[in-house]
Scaffold this active site. Structure first.
Site, short mmCIF file in Angstrom:
data_model
loop_
_atom_site.label_atom_id
_atom_site.label_comp_id
_atom_site.label_asym_id
_atom_site.label_seq_id
_atom_site.Cartn_x
_atom_site.Cartn_y
_atom_site.Cartn_z
N SER A 42 -57.31 31.06 -19.36
CA SER A 42 -56.06 31.32 -20.09
C SER A 42 -54.85 30.62 -19.45
O SER A 42 -54.79 29.41 -19.43
CB SER A 42 -55.86 32.82 -20.20
OG SER A 42 -54.77 33.11 -21.01
N ASP B 298 -50.23 28.82 -24.42
CA ASP B 298 -50.83 28.87 -23.09
C ASP B 298 -52.07 27.98 -23.08
O ASP B 298 -52.39 27.32 -24.08
CB ASP B 298 -51.12 30.32 -22.66
CG ASP B 298 -52.27 30.94 -23.43
OD1 ASP B 298 -52.57 30.48 -24.54
OD2 ASP B 298 -52.91 31.89 -22.91
N ASP C 187 -55.23 28.27 -23.37
CA ASP C 187 -56.31 28.42 -24.36
C ASP C 187 -55.81 28.79 -25.74
O ASP C 187 -56.60 29.06 -26.65
CB ASP C 187 -57.34 29.45 -23.88
CG ASP C 187 -56.77 30.83 -23.79
OD1 ASP C 187 -55.61 30.97 -23.35
OD2 ASP C 187 -57.46 31.80 -24.16
N ASP D 90 -54.16 31.40 -27.12
CA ASP D 90 -54.07 32.71 -27.76
C ASP D 90 -52.67 33.31 -27.62
O ASP D 90 -52.35 34.32 -28.24
CB ASP D 90 -55.16 33.69 -27.29
CG ASP D 90 -55.13 33.94 -25.81
OD1 ASP D 90 -54.36 33.28 -25.09
OD2 ASP D 90 -55.90 34.81 -25.35
MG MG Z 1 -54.68 32.96 -23.11
#
Ligand code: MG
Length: 455
Positions: free
Chosen positions: A97, A235, A237, A239
């Site tokens: 993340s 961010d 990744d 999400d």
């Molecule tokens: Mg994330």
């Protein structure tokens, strides 16, 4: 106490220190043993170690007899969405993340595209620990192939969303997993797109993979210099999302969450909104004014998603920028959130700063008190009683996650960190002075407890 493999967002660790290929292959085997899956999708973000971790994970899954479809570099929400859409039994995302580049991790989703809850994670953990793997007969070892189905995700957004204004969107991809999808999608929706940090790079040379006011300073400057309509950042990744308004000012996470939540509630003529215990009370102020109600959960998107399903919520989100849109799916989704925010601005005929103007400005302060992992729970046991004595004017106590007291002029939350050796304190007040006064009392009290228990 043995440290747990899984934290509040899957497995995270330093590559080749905590997260070795040996451990990852075991996790792969444990996932196939636990899920009894026939088909599993695997995606990864842009981290340098991504392919190494993927190969180890896939090896474990194949040994368990699973058919594996590798998606390559995709945002976490795309992996989650495709898991349900392509009728896989599970989806596994290789990502840490917003953590620094030397980290990686594994997050698992079920066939519905919802992150594994604590019980499922515990089961996987015990299979890894006991090495009670179910290995396939040599004739039934799985097969792996690469597939590219991201277009199903972008089609879903394009079919459901039409923008009429020609927005100039400055998007900061942070060299993360959104690089391939977000700029093209904004373009397809008719926006003028300026993309920065748009090359996938696992060293994250442009900025930290965690979007915040510090790491988005250059985005803010570029929005101002180019006269963009809005700045959007994700961010590592994808999400989480963060915004910069049309004046080049970083937008407070809590306030944009509150404003958007209120907008959804208004459109639905009521409904429940789910957020975690750390979010500002401006969420209640805004949502309740529109006839909705707010449900608070523990910190972690899994808890938010579970509560949203339970109370049939119209929207949910955490103040780190992880927003869940139940009309589409139950994984926090940065790209979808940014498109939906543009749509909401169009519907309200407002620019972002105007959209936020009705949200009350409170002051939030956060502090960590160092506390060994072994004694964190002992300290927390003593927090409840002591804190009530310290703040006799307390109106309400919530034990959803740690201890949270509602006070006359704000609130205080004391909780043990799920991942680090800290007790975390969050205080919100109507003024900075009020918040700092509450915080000072709270920190003194918790430090005292840590000293007492540590002795
Ligand atoms: Mg994330």
């Amino acid at each position: 106490m043995k440290s747990k493999l899984f934290g509040s967002s899957g497995v995270r660790g330093l590559v080749n220190v905590d997260l070795t290929p040996v451990l990852v292959a075991k996790i792969g085997l444990a996932i196939s043993t636990f899920s009894r899956a026939e088909k599993i999708l695997v995606g990864r973000d842009t981290r340098v170690s991504g392919l190494m971790v993927e190969n180890a994970l896939v090896s474990g899954l194949l040994a368990g007899g699973v058919k594996v479809n590798c998606l390559g570099v995709v945002p976490t929400p795309v992996l989650a969405y495709l898991t349900r859409q392509l009728e896989a039994d599970a989806g596994v995302m290789i990502t840490a993340s917003h953590n620094p580049p030397q980290y990686n991790g594994i997050k698992i989703f079920n066939g519905e595209g919802v992150a594994y809850n604590e019980e499922s994670q515990d089961e996987i953990e015990s299979i890894v620990e006991n090495e009670s793997f179910r290995l396939a007969d040599w004739r039934n070892i799985g097969e792996a192939s690469f597939i590219d189905e991201s277009c199903l995700y972008t089609e879903m957004i394009r079919k459901n969303m039409r923008l009429t204004r020609k927005w100039h969107v400055i998007v900061d991809l942070g060299c993360g997993a959104t690089c391939y999808i977000a700029p093209v999608l904004f373009g397809n929706l008719g926006c003028k797109v300026t993309a920065i940090n748009a090359q996938p790079d696992g060293f994250f040379p442009g900025r930290s993979p965690e979007p915040n006011s510090e790491s988005l300073k250059s985005l803010a400057k570029i929005v101002e210099d180019l006269g963009g309509d809005i700045g959007v950042a994700y961010d590592g990744d994808g999400d989480r999302v963060a915004f910069v308004d049309e004046d080049g000012c970083f937008v407070d996470f809590d306030r944009v969450l509150a404003a958007y939540a209120a907008c959804v509630v208004k459109r639905n003529s009521g409904g429940a909104v789910v957020t975690n215990v750390e979010a500002s009370i401006c969420v209640e102020r805004m949502v309740e004014a529109c006839g909705g109600k707010v449900v608070r959960t523990r910190v972690g998107d899994v808890y938010v998603a579970e509560a949203m399903k339970r109370c049939d919520a119209v929207f949910g989100g955490e103040p780190c920028g992880a927003w869940i849109h139940p009309r589409f799916h139950f994984c926090p989704d940065g790209i979808l959130s940014s498109v939906l925010l543009l749509k909401a601005l169009e519907d309200e005929d407002k620019m972002l700063s105007e959209f936020l103007s009705e949200v009350p400005k409170y002051q939030i302060v956060r502090e960590n008190v160092a506390c060994k992992n072994e004694v964190k729970h002992k300290v927390m046991e003593k927090v409840d009683g002591g804190l009530r004595v310290l703040f006799p004017s307390c109106r309400q106590v919530s034990m959803v996650d740690g201890v949270r007291l509602s006070l006359e002029d704000g609130w205080i939350l004391v909780r043990a960190s799920g991942t680090e050796p800290f007790i975390r304190l969050t205080v919100e007040g109507e003024s900075l002075k009020a918040a700092e006064e509450i915080m000072e009392k709270g920190v003194m009290f918790v430090r005292g407890l840590v000293g007492e228990v540590g002795r």
